[in-house]
Motif scaffolding. Structure first.
Motif, PDB file in Angstrom:
ATOM      1  N   GLY A 289       0.486  -1.133  -0.106  1.00 58.53           N
ATOM      2  CA  GLY A 289       0.015   0.029  -0.015  1.00 58.53           C
ATOM      3  C   GLY A 289       0.666   1.258  -0.108  1.00 58.53           C
ATOM      4  O   GLY A 289       0.624   2.378   0.343  1.00 58.53           O
ATOM      5  N   CYS A 290       1.963   1.132  -0.584  1.00 61.64           N
ATOM      6  CA  CYS A 290       2.897   2.458  -0.420  1.00 61.64           C
ATOM      7  C   CYS A 290       3.553   2.227  -1.815  1.00 61.64           C
ATOM      8  O   CYS A 290       4.334   1.627  -2.583  1.00 61.64           O
ATOM      9  N   THR A 291       3.474   3.614  -2.831  1.00 59.07           N
ATOM     10  CA  THR A 291       4.103   3.592  -3.829  1.00 59.07           C
ATOM     11  C   THR A 291       5.452   4.618  -3.673  1.00 59.07           C
ATOM     12  O   THR A 291       5.856   5.062  -4.824  1.00 59.07           O
ATOM     13  N   GLY A 292       5.586   5.050  -2.572  1.00 61.67           N
ATOM     14  CA  GLY A 292       6.749   5.846  -2.335  1.00 61.67           C
ATOM     15  C   GLY A 292       6.567   7.336  -2.801  1.00 61.67           C
ATOM     16  O   GLY A 292       7.838   7.923  -3.221  1.00 61.67           O
ATOM     17  N   CYS A 293       5.356   7.794  -2.777  1.00 66.04           N
ATOM     18  CA  CYS A 293       5.256   9.408  -3.175  1.00 66.04           C
ATOM     19  C   CYS A 293       5.772  10.412  -2.511  1.00 66.04           C
ATOM     20  O   CYS A 293       5.874  11.284  -2.752  1.00 66.04           O
ATOM     21  N   GLY A 294       6.028   9.677  -1.246  1.00 65.30           N
ATOM     22  CA  GLY A 294       6.444  10.725  -0.051  1.00 65.30           C
ATOM     23  C   GLY A 294       5.409  11.987   0.543  1.00 65.30           C
ATOM     24  O   GLY A 294       5.938  12.506   1.325  1.00 65.30           O
ATOM     25  N   ARG A 295       4.352  11.832   0.149  1.00 69.13           N
ATOM     26  CA  ARG A 295       3.598  12.733   0.802  1.00 69.13           C
ATOM     27  C   ARG A 295       3.241  12.603   2.380  1.00 69.13           C
ATOM     28  O   ARG A 295       2.943  13.662   2.828  1.00 69.13           O
ATOM     29  N   CYS A 296       3.138  11.413   2.729  1.00 69.71           N
ATOM     30  CA  CYS A 296       3.185  11.263   4.223  1.00 69.71           C
ATOM     31  C   CYS A 296       4.254  12.096   4.921  1.00 69.71           C
ATOM     32  O   CYS A 296       3.950  12.437   5.986  1.00 69.71           O
ATOM     33  N   ILE A 297       5.514  11.870   4.286  1.00 75.51           N
ATOM     34  CA  ILE A 297       6.596  12.611   4.949  1.00 75.51           C
ATOM     35  C   ILE A 297       6.442  14.093   5.018  1.00 75.51           C
ATOM     36  O   ILE A 297       6.352  14.701   5.916  1.00 75.51           O
ATOM     37  N   GLU A 298       6.072  14.505   3.930  1.00 76.61           N
ATOM     38  CA  GLU A 298       6.006  16.154   3.647  1.00 76.61           C
ATOM     39  C   GLU A 298       4.893  16.575   4.544  1.00 76.61           C
ATOM     40  O   GLU A 298       5.046  17.613   5.067  1.00 76.61           O
ATOM     41  N   GLY A 299       3.612  15.793   4.510  1.00 72.46           N
ATOM     42  CA  GLY A 299       2.721  16.373   5.200  1.00 72.46           C
ATOM     43  C   GLY A 299       2.537  16.257   6.730  1.00 72.46           C
ATOM     44  O   GLY A 299       1.916  16.796   7.575  1.00 72.46           O
ATOM     45  N   CYS A 300       3.633  15.418   7.251  1.00 70.37           N
ATOM     46  CA  CYS A 300       3.611  15.069   8.685  1.00 70.37           C
ATOM     47  C   CYS A 300       4.102  16.200   9.465  1.00 70.37           C
ATOM     48  O   CYS A 300       4.994  16.588   9.486  1.00 70.37           O
ATOM     49  N   GLN A 301       3.153  16.419  10.692  1.00 71.87           N
ATOM     50  CA  GLN A 301       3.258  17.738  11.546  1.00 71.87           C
ATOM     51  C   GLN A 301       4.404  16.956  12.652  1.00 71.87           C
ATOM     52  O   GLN A 301       4.892  17.994  13.483  1.00 71.87           O
ATOM     53  N   GLY A 302       4.600  15.794  12.737  1.00 73.89           N
ATOM     54  CA  GLY A 302       5.664  15.386  13.564  1.00 73.89           C
ATOM     55  C   GLY A 302       6.760  15.111  13.069  1.00 73.89           C
ATOM     56  O   GLY A 302       7.694  14.567  13.712  1.00 73.89           O
ATOM     57  N   LYS A 303       6.794  15.445  11.912  1.00 76.11           N
ATOM     58  CA  LYS A 303       8.136  15.261  11.196  1.00 76.11           C
ATOM     59  C   LYS A 303       8.753  13.907  11.084  1.00 76.11           C
ATOM     60  O   LYS A 303       9.751  13.548  11.190  1.00 76.11           O
ATOM     61  N   ILE A 304       7.651  12.863  11.020  1.00 78.43           N
ATOM     62  CA  ILE A 304       8.279  11.449  10.869  1.00 78.43           C
ATOM     63  C   ILE A 304       8.212  10.941   9.548  1.00 78.43           C
ATOM     64  O   ILE A 304       7.610  11.365   8.575  1.00 78.43           O
ATOM     65  N   ASP A 305       9.402  10.317   9.578  1.00 76.18           N
ATOM     66  CA  ASP A 305       9.960   9.940   8.035  1.00 76.18           C
ATOM     67  C   ASP A 305       9.711   8.477   7.842  1.00 76.18           C
ATOM     68  O   ASP A 305      10.529   7.597   8.682  1.00 76.18           O
ATOM     69  N   MET A 306       8.841   8.031   7.117  1.00 72.02           N
ATOM     70  CA  MET A 306       8.680   6.452   6.974  1.00 72.02           C
ATOM     71  C   MET A 306       9.788   5.693   6.663  1.00 72.02           C
ATOM     72  O   MET A 306      10.058   4.622   7.067  1.00 72.02           O
ATOM     73  N   ARG A 307      10.653   6.367   5.525  1.00 72.11           N
ATOM     74  CA  ARG A 307      12.010   5.600   5.510  1.00 72.11           C
ATOM     75  C   ARG A 307      12.673   5.563   6.567  1.00 72.11           C
ATOM     76  O   ARG A 307      13.439   4.390   6.660  1.00 72.11           O
ATOM     77  N   GLN A 308      12.832   6.463   7.571  1.00 71.87           N
ATOM     78  CA  GLN A 308      13.696   6.370   8.735  1.00 71.87           C
ATOM     79  C   GLN A 308      13.422   5.169   9.500  1.00 71.87           C
ATOM     80  O   GLN A 308      13.869   4.415  10.222  1.00 71.87           O
TER      81      GLN A 308
END
Ligand code: SF4
Ligand code: SF4
Length: 316
Positions: A289-308
């Protein structure tokens, strides 16, 4: 424009947003560069939609321009959820009528990571037509009969692609792929995402990475594949049932009538999101369910990076 309601990426405040195309702004369409802020689900499954009581739509079908590979890769998930064993006629009608003109990504955002999840920054399937900007024109690839039909009768603006143009296109694609790989060098791992997530149910990473989460739900709402929703019955002059986007990060998500919840703690909801992306959807649909678009990283108010978070799970 006569046949379709066209939506295309246009620049605004440093970002790219899908905007309706009218005669006045045709020149402002950004065909290449990167994916727009809104995923396609914003239009195919709007944030709030009438699902019962809705009049048959009279509006024109959508034509989406400038959709990137990470957007196309999300559609099979929505198609399975709303057109698989159980069909949602509203989604299906919009989906079938929509015409998709995708395009190559040439300037990926810093948060883009399609290459980490098996993708590439140029479309290979799922489009009616694909446009690759080469020099002062476009290489057009036909992906469907509908796409072929749309081009018919426009020979005055079409010509065969010559070898130099094909070579330039290949070079451009290789360079963009390299750029995405390079910016994600530190997040790369060999293990399958599914194993990384499912082998780490008890990991401390879930609690540590969710510490700054404020439960805004942006990660879900911005995601092209997230599709959980709630239903709300509203009595107006006539009965209306609304469908609205839900978020599995909300404390109220999945709460039962008696007030019970399967995931009372934030880290449990955070963990569930990763399990959904990389295990449950794989179990059910055979796709991540992830295509690597990076939107969740960009929009996260808590600066959470899925990649990390994923990388830290691998280190465990
Ligand atoms: S999980 Fe994040 S990076 Fe993956 S598709 Fe959703 S928004 Fe994009
Ligand atoms: S976007 Fe970030 S802060 Fe908002 S709910 Fe998702 S993880 Fe939490």
């Amino acid at each position: 424009m006569e046949k379709y309601m066209i939506l295309a990426p246009q620049k605004e405040n440093g970002g790219l947003f899908m905007q309706p195309v009218i005669q006045d702004n045709v020149a402002h369409i950004v065909y290449d560069e990167a994916r727009a802020a809104q995923p396609l689900k914003t239009f195919l499954l709007p944030p709030l939609d009438e699902v019962v009581g809705k009049k048959v739509q009279a509006e024109k079908p959508w034509l989406f321009l400038g959709i990137k590979a990470c957007g196309l890769a999300a559609l099979p998930i929505l198609d399975q959820a709303f057109g698989g064993d159980f069909t949602d006629p509203i989604y299906q009608k919009r989906r079938e009528e929509s015409f998709i003109v995708s395009s190559d990504c040439t300037q990926p955002w810093e948060t883009c990571f399609c290459t980490l999840v098996g993708g590439q920054p140029y479309p290979v399937k799922g489009f009616d037509l694909n446009l690759s900007k080469v020099w002062d024109g476009f290489v057009i690839e036909v992906g469907s009969l509908r796409g072929k039909t749309l081009l018919e009768g426009h020979d005055e603006v079409l010509k065969e692609v010559v070898r130099e143009e094909a070579t330039a296109l290949e070079k451009m694609r290789n360079e963009t792929t390299k750029k995405v790989e390079e910016q994600n060098r530190d997040f790369k791992f060999e293990k399958r995402h599914r194993e990384v997530v499912s082998g780490n149910w008890e990991s401390e990473v879930w609690e540590r990475h969710s510490e700054t989460c404020v439960e805004c739900g942006a990660c879900n709402h911005a995601c092209p594949t997230c599709h959980c929703y709630f239903l709300d019955d509203v009595t107006r002059k006539t009965f209306v049932k609304l469908r609205g986007w839900d978020s599995c990060m909300y404390s109220g998500y999945a709460v039962t009538a008696g007030g019970g919840t399967p995931r009372p703690r934030l880290y449990e909801r955070f963990r569930n999101r990763y399990f959904c992306k990389f295990k449950y959807l794989d179990d059910n649909y055979g796709m991540y369910g992830c295509t690597g678009c990076g939107r969740c990283i960009e929009g996260c108010q808590g600066k959470i990076d899925m990649r990390q978070a994923l990388k830290d799970l691998v280190k465990n």
